[in-house]
Design an enzyme around this catalytic site. Structure first.
Site, short mmCIF file in Angstrom:
data_model
loop_
_atom_site.label_atom_id
_atom_site.label_comp_id
_atom_site.label_asym_id
_atom_site.label_seq_id
_atom_site.Cartn_x
_atom_site.Cartn_y
_atom_site.Cartn_z
N ASP A 226 0.69 -1.17 0.05
CA ASP A 226 -0.02 0.05 -0.05
C ASP A 226 0.81 1.07 0.07
O ASP A 226 0.40 2.44 0.09
CB ASP A 226 -0.83 -0.02 1.30
CG ASP A 226 -0.13 0.04 2.51
OD1 ASP A 226 1.01 0.10 2.45
OD2 ASP A 226 -0.97 -0.17 3.65
N GLY A 227 2.27 0.99 -0.01
CA GLY A 227 2.94 2.16 -0.18
C GLY A 227 3.54 2.66 1.22
O GLY A 227 4.38 3.61 1.32
#
Length: 401
Positions: A226-227
């Site tokens: 998700d970063g």
């Protein structure tokens, strides 16, 4: 010095070196004065173990490293006739800059005009790389440093401590609260300079340091799907360098008995910006795909934390509890701060900075101090952090367009 070097390099590419020649000349001149960093605070010879150590004579007082601090100044009034200079006897790995030493000794426009300036910086380049190697842990991180003034008073260091050109190993040189080398940010800052040296010159000793450091750092870096990301934050040290080192050529041996562990992790945007630069300069020269891709993933993650002021992440600051710590004022002394706060034996950190209480978020801190609220959580926009991220973004685009 780094900025002056890159400005000169890019100006030459555009045939505009003349536009910045005056500034570059000032940088070269400053390179002369920066050699104060290579000397003990009182110019005592390396290896001093008592306050009565004699001062050195000429270059035998130089250790050719960049000490913890050094500054100079004087009256702006030419008729006032006073000046001052201060230095330090402690050398921290995080403050070294072999890239600046290389530029000051190899780039004609940046070579100081003094008789030995360029030669001194050439010696410093080798000495700094030896220092890093002497301090590189078995895992790859760089340990604290060495001091010529044990406990700040030229004391006699423990006999079991190895020495670097006479100066005793210290895993936490200078300040101990908190320990001066527990922060991963010092690793990122200083290895950025090593990586720029390697990128610009191909220096093999710099590459050897980076090969080991980058592998360790990547092993402790997480970028999620998700970063979101995590990089090391607090480091803990054990053991010490393998032995004394006094050579002027060659590199120290490996340190199988010097170790680092990562206590906890962080999302700090400034640290990540500096760390990403290490990875990208190394990747660009060594053709290291994992370092390149990790740098990009980290910068993409930082960019997701932008707001109207820059980039930041929420930080929980339990150390606000220290605001009520007493401030030492010598007996019989008193005074007044510029804002009117009294200075006396009852002063605390907060009492002489009462303007903090005017901040709109002060009630959160006050509640924490009173024991009625949790440790405050704020988003900080530190200038150095914004710059490290901005430069990292620009450099990634330059190195990997």
């Amino acid at each position: 010095m780094q900025a002056a070097y890159w400005a000169l390099t890019w100006a030459k590419e555009q045939n505009k070196a003349g536009d910045i020649s005056a500034t570059v000349a000032k940088a070269a001149k400053m390179g002369d004065y920066l050699r104060y960093a290579m000397y003990d605070k009182y110019f005592k010879q390396p290896g001093c173990t008592s306050p009565s150590c004699p001062a050195g004579t000429g270059k035998n007082a130089s250790n050719y490293l960049l000490s913890w601090y050094y500054a100079w100044g004087g009256a702006t009034d030419a008729n006032a006739g006073w000046a001052w200079r201060i230095g330090s006897s402690h050398n921290h790995a995080g403050y070294q800059n072999p890239f600046a030493a290389w530029a000051l000794s190899n780039v004609n426009e940046l070579k100081p005009k003094s008789a030995t300036g360029a030669t001194d910086w050439s010696t410093s380049l080798t000495r700094q790389l030896q220092f890093y190697t002497w301090l590189q842990s078995d895992e790859g991180a760089i340990a604290g440093g060495a001091t010529n003034s044990w406990e700040g008073g030229y004391g006699t260091p423990p006999s079991n401590l190895p020495k670097f050109h006479g100066m005793a190993y210290d895993w936490q040189p200078v300040y101990h609260d908190p320990p001066s080398n527990q922060w991963f940010g010092f690793q990122a800052w200083t290895m950025d300079r090593v990586a720029q040296l390697y990128y610009a010159t191909g220096n093999t000793d710099a590459k050897a340091l980076l090969d080991k450091w980058v592998a360790w750092a990547l092993d402790h870096t997480t970028v999620n799907a998700d970063g979101t990301y995590e990089v090391p934050s607090t480091l803990e040290w054990s053991g010490q360098p393998a032995g004394n080192f006094n050579a002027t050529t060659g590199m120290p041996p490996a340190n199988p008995g010097l170790h680092v562990t990562v206590k906890d992790y962080t999302q700090d945007v400034g640290v990540v910006g500096a760390y990403a630069k290490v990875l990208m300069y190394y990747a660009a020269k060594a053709n290291h795909a994992e370092a390149r891709d990790t740098a990009k993933a980290l910068l993409d993650g930082v960019w997701e934390n932008r707001d109207d002021k820059g980039v930041s992440v929420p930080e929980t600051k339990a150390d606000y509890r220290r605001l009520n710590d007493p401030v030492y004022v010598p007996p019989g002394w008193s005074g007044t701060m510029p804002n009117g706060d009294p200075i006396n034996s009852n002063s605390t950190f907060l009492s002489i900075r009462s303007f903090y209480e005017d901040d709109q978020d002060w009630p959160k801190v006050e509640a924490y101090l009173d024991g009625t609220g949790p440790a405050p959580v704020f988003n900080y926009h530190r200038f150095w952090a914004q710059v490290d991220v901005a430069v990292a973004l620009a450099e990634y685009g330059r190195l990997f367009p």
